[in-house]
Design a protein around this motif. Sequence first.
Motif, mmCIF file in Angstrom:
data_model
loop_
_atom_site.group_PDB
_atom_site.id
_atom_site.type_symbol
_atom_site.label_atom_id
_atom_site.label_comp_id
_atom_site.label_asym_id
_atom_site.label_seq_id
_atom_site.Cartn_x
_atom_site.Cartn_y
_atom_site.Cartn_z
ATOM 1 N N LEU A 40 41.196 31.553 46.200
ATOM 2 C CA LEU A 40 41.138 32.488 45.066
ATOM 3 C C LEU A 40 42.443 33.259 44.906
ATOM 4 O O LEU A 40 42.778 33.713 43.815
ATOM 5 C CB LEU A 40 39.977 33.469 45.245
ATOM 6 C CG LEU A 40 38.584 32.889 44.993
ATOM 7 C CD1 LEU A 40 37.522 33.950 45.136
ATOM 8 C CD2 LEU A 40 38.478 32.230 43.622
ATOM 9 N N ASP A 41 43.196 33.399 46.007
ATOM 10 C CA ASP A 41 44.510 34.041 45.929
ATOM 11 C C ASP A 41 45.403 33.304 44.935
ATOM 12 O O ASP A 41 46.120 33.915 44.146
ATOM 13 C CB ASP A 41 45.180 34.025 47.313
ATOM 14 C CG ASP A 41 44.770 35.254 48.104
ATOM 15 O OD1 ASP A 41 44.098 36.128 47.523
ATOM 16 O OD2 ASP A 41 45.104 35.325 49.305
ATOM 17 N N SER A 44 44.583 34.088 41.464
ATOM 18 C CA SER A 44 44.989 35.418 41.001
ATOM 19 C C SER A 44 46.487 35.465 40.702
ATOM 20 O O SER A 44 46.947 36.300 39.938
ATOM 21 C CB SER A 44 44.624 36.468 42.040
ATOM 22 O OG SER A 44 45.388 36.259 43.195
ATOM 23 N N ILE A 123 29.152 36.031 44.446
ATOM 24 C CA ILE A 123 30.029 37.200 44.663
ATOM 25 C C ILE A 123 31.228 37.142 43.710
ATOM 26 O O ILE A 123 31.617 38.145 43.106
ATOM 27 C CB ILE A 123 30.505 37.248 46.142
ATOM 28 C CG1 ILE A 123 29.313 37.576 47.052
ATOM 29 C CG2 ILE A 123 31.630 38.247 46.336
ATOM 30 C CD1 ILE A 123 29.593 37.390 48.527
ATOM 31 N N SER A 127 32.174 39.869 40.916
ATOM 32 C CA SER A 127 33.445 40.595 41.004
ATOM 33 C C SER A 127 34.328 40.336 39.792
ATOM 34 O O SER A 127 34.923 41.269 39.245
ATOM 35 C CB SER A 127 34.215 40.192 42.259
ATOM 36 O OG SER A 127 33.420 40.394 43.376
ATOM 37 N N ALA A 128 34.425 39.057 39.400
ATOM 38 C CA ALA A 128 35.352 38.709 38.320
ATOM 39 C C ALA A 128 34.724 38.932 36.949
ATOM 40 O O ALA A 128 35.419 39.320 36.009
ATOM 41 C CB ALA A 128 35.780 37.250 38.459
ATOM 42 N N LEU B 458 42.109 40.172 38.406
ATOM 43 C CA LEU B 458 41.549 41.306 39.148
ATOM 44 C C LEU B 458 42.691 42.184 39.656
ATOM 45 O O LEU B 458 43.784 41.680 39.965
ATOM 46 C CB LEU B 458 40.740 40.826 40.350
ATOM 47 C CG LEU B 458 39.379 40.177 40.084
ATOM 48 C CD1 LEU B 458 38.760 39.725 41.390
ATOM 49 C CD2 LEU B 458 38.440 41.147 39.389
ATOM 50 N N ARG B 462 40.493 45.367 43.747
ATOM 51 C CA ARG B 462 39.278 44.573 43.544
ATOM 52 C C ARG B 462 39.393 43.209 44.228
ATOM 53 O O ARG B 462 38.414 42.673 44.730
ATOM 54 C CB ARG B 462 39.001 44.408 42.049
ATOM 55 C CG ARG B 462 38.432 45.680 41.409
ATOM 56 C CD ARG B 462 38.079 45.429 39.956
ATOM 57 N NE ARG B 462 37.009 44.469 39.789
ATOM 58 C CZ ARG B 462 35.708 44.778 39.803
ATOM 59 N NH1 ARG B 462 35.336 46.028 39.985
ATOM 60 N NH2 ARG B 462 34.803 43.851 39.638
ATOM 61 N N LEU B 463 40.611 42.688 44.234
ATOM 62 C CA LEU B 463 40.825 41.396 44.903
ATOM 63 C C LEU B 463 40.608 41.532 46.411
ATOM 64 O O LEU B 463 40.011 40.662 47.062
ATOM 65 C CB LEU B 463 42.252 40.904 44.605
ATOM 66 C CG LEU B 463 42.542 39.455 44.962
ATOM 67 C CD1 LEU B 463 41.712 38.505 44.127
ATOM 68 C CD2 LEU B 463 44.014 39.139 44.783
ATOM 69 N N LEU B 466 36.957 41.775 46.988
ATOM 70 C CA LEU B 466 36.343 40.434 46.873
ATOM 71 C C LEU B 466 36.596 39.636 48.151
ATOM 72 O O LEU B 466 35.696 38.957 48.669
ATOM 73 C CB LEU B 466 36.933 39.712 45.652
ATOM 74 C CG LEU B 466 36.577 38.233 45.471
ATOM 75 C CD1 LEU B 466 35.082 38.044 45.231
ATOM 76 C CD2 LEU B 466 37.350 37.615 44.301
#
Lengths: 253, 491
Positions: A40-41, A44, A123, A127-128, B458, B462-463, B466
């Motif tokens: 997920l990093d 982002s 989750i 969150s997103a 995000l 928030r990241l 998460l």
Amino acid sequence: MRHFLTILSHEIRMLLVSPGTYIASVLFLSVMGFVFANLLDEYSHAPQEISPAVVFFQLFWLPVLFMVPLLTMKSISEERRHGTLETLLTAPVTTTEVVLGKYGAAYFLYMLLWGSTAAFFYILQRSAGDAQLLDTGPLVGGYIFIAVSGLFFIAIGIFTSSLSRSQAVAGIAGFALLFVLIFGMDFVADIDALGREAFEPIKTVTHGARVFQHLDDFCRGIVDTRQVLFYLSGSVLALILSILGLEAKLLHS
Amino acid sequence: MSPFHSFRAARWLRTTNLVLQAVLFVAFFVGLNYLASHYAWRFDLTQLRRHSLSAETKSYLTHLGEPVRIIVTLSQEDADDPDQASIYRDVRGLLREYVYAADTAAAGRIRVDYIDVYQRPREAEQLNLTANTVLFLSGEHGERRREVPLADLYRRRDKQRIAFLGEQAFTAAILDVSSPGQKKIYFLAGHGEMDPNAVDPVRGLSELRDALRQRNYALDMLDLARTRAIPEDAAVVVSVGAQTRYESYEQETLRDYMTNRAGRMAVFFQPAINPTGLEELLNDWGILADNVLVRDRGADGRADNGDLILSNLTPHPATQLLIENQLVLRFGATRAARPNPARATDPGLAVTPLVATGATAWGEREYRRRLHEFNPASDLAGPFAVVTAAERVKANDLRFSVPVGRIVAFGGADFVANGRLRAGANAAIVFSTLNWLVDRDPLLNLPARPVERFQLALSRDRLRHLRYMLLFAVPGAAALLGLLVYWTRRK
């Protein structure tokens, strides 16, 4: 098959009360959580063209190679090493019922572990709050792949467990067979020599048995009957070979 | 005691039996999978079936006449192009669908080979391969070949790939290499018709030309004043927006082609040009081209720029795609092209109105006036057809009819010009009409596949939150459950 459900429920009960199951679950979910958080990093930092679910399921081999042998290696080999299998078979149960009961319990735990990973996506969704990020196609397709391929992978683990009295040998053999099935077919399919017409049937077979290609199709939402049959028939064959092998060993013990 | 009655013998007999059973089951496994490979089904579970090939491509592939070999020289990783892996994945996934779809073709299987030109230089040299391309080969010795460069596979905006055009490019290439001959379309010239080689948005047809070539049509110009005959290889003759009248000998040449040679023709009228000389020919085929200008007072029938919005379609191979996908057409200046009621009784002629106006439209006869008002006494009241197809059929001894000529009349021409071809479903109806005229199966226009992008938007906090949730919440829940079970059992 009257006693199959009895054996299955007993095996599942034993798994659910065993501390080892929870230790394995915590380790599995920690590793997969770490993998998911790291991927997920990337999402982002920059937009990606592949859904996070696809990337997550592309790493299916990691738990398969390590978890499946761990889940299955002791199922039959331990019974044989302790001599309890012969005792069990003096009861009115057949070898088939015993093998299927243990197989069913291992598959149940396998699916339970993978099912828990759905919490990661929940989750992420919370969150997103971006529905597009959580593409349902790859998500559903990925879990179908896990469910269908899991049948075969667990059956291979049960088969290797039936081959040896030693858990370690069964575990290593299971790892090796799964490795060949998952990575070996890709390797063989890429061999240049198979490009010749004489080797066309071998090339066709190896192309059809490539697990990563199956995963790619499932994650795109495509279900191919050839792939489903490959896993179903493979798991049936592995279980039949386990039963026959076990009977042969009991015959000569 | 006989050795066959000993425990030892019985044990080995039973073992042999088990081994034979194992061999039998392995053979069964192989046989079952072999059968499955020949009788397979593939289901696309996505909502819009976005990974499936279109009906148009499938139609081509199931009738593929000869094998096609596809060589992909893309590599999965390329330091110069960070998008390479995505391109490779798109191409590979799409080609897999082609291979599967062509499996059912009687003779025309598709084989895909992935060759790294740097690792296999000899083969690359033999086949004259270049890196980063998809090559289509057909013919006995691969003499028919067509390369599809990567640049043709994507539509880009601001250097970003926004849509994958692989299916269009690959289907066109397969058609190109697998068809020994191309269907030839002749565009009539000499009367101010729109020019396939012009790039002008109002009178140019260069976009239509490129799209037709991509669909494996050959194009040529035809000036009847010079040739005085329709060439033998003409699959379709097209007149687009003629601005002067066709001479009588030209009309006679076209009539002869249509009647005696079972010709195929598409006429796109330029409104306010009357007579064009083709009205008589169309009348022979049961089509009435009224000298009116279509106007529409309804809000649904008109776009902001005054274009006519046409959604009233009749089921026909030429309109199938539009009806299935609820697509609408955007025409500019248009006249009527409707079935002639007087010819409705002709049993050898099938006339179908393909596209009609809405009820609020009318055909203005006095269109040269400044103000257009519906006059019930003189104007043509809507709805009426603006596109009509006619097919002459002939019964034969086999109890079915064979087409012996087809013609389609379009009330307008500017909707195929560069400026409007991509509007609405204009391109789709032109291609499906031409496919119907040349007897290709009912074909669909190939849509582009949008390139999706996923990004996590995000804040840093928030990241981090998460990340902690993923790392600790779920494993923590499993640990808690384990402790609970342990505690319960101890009690």
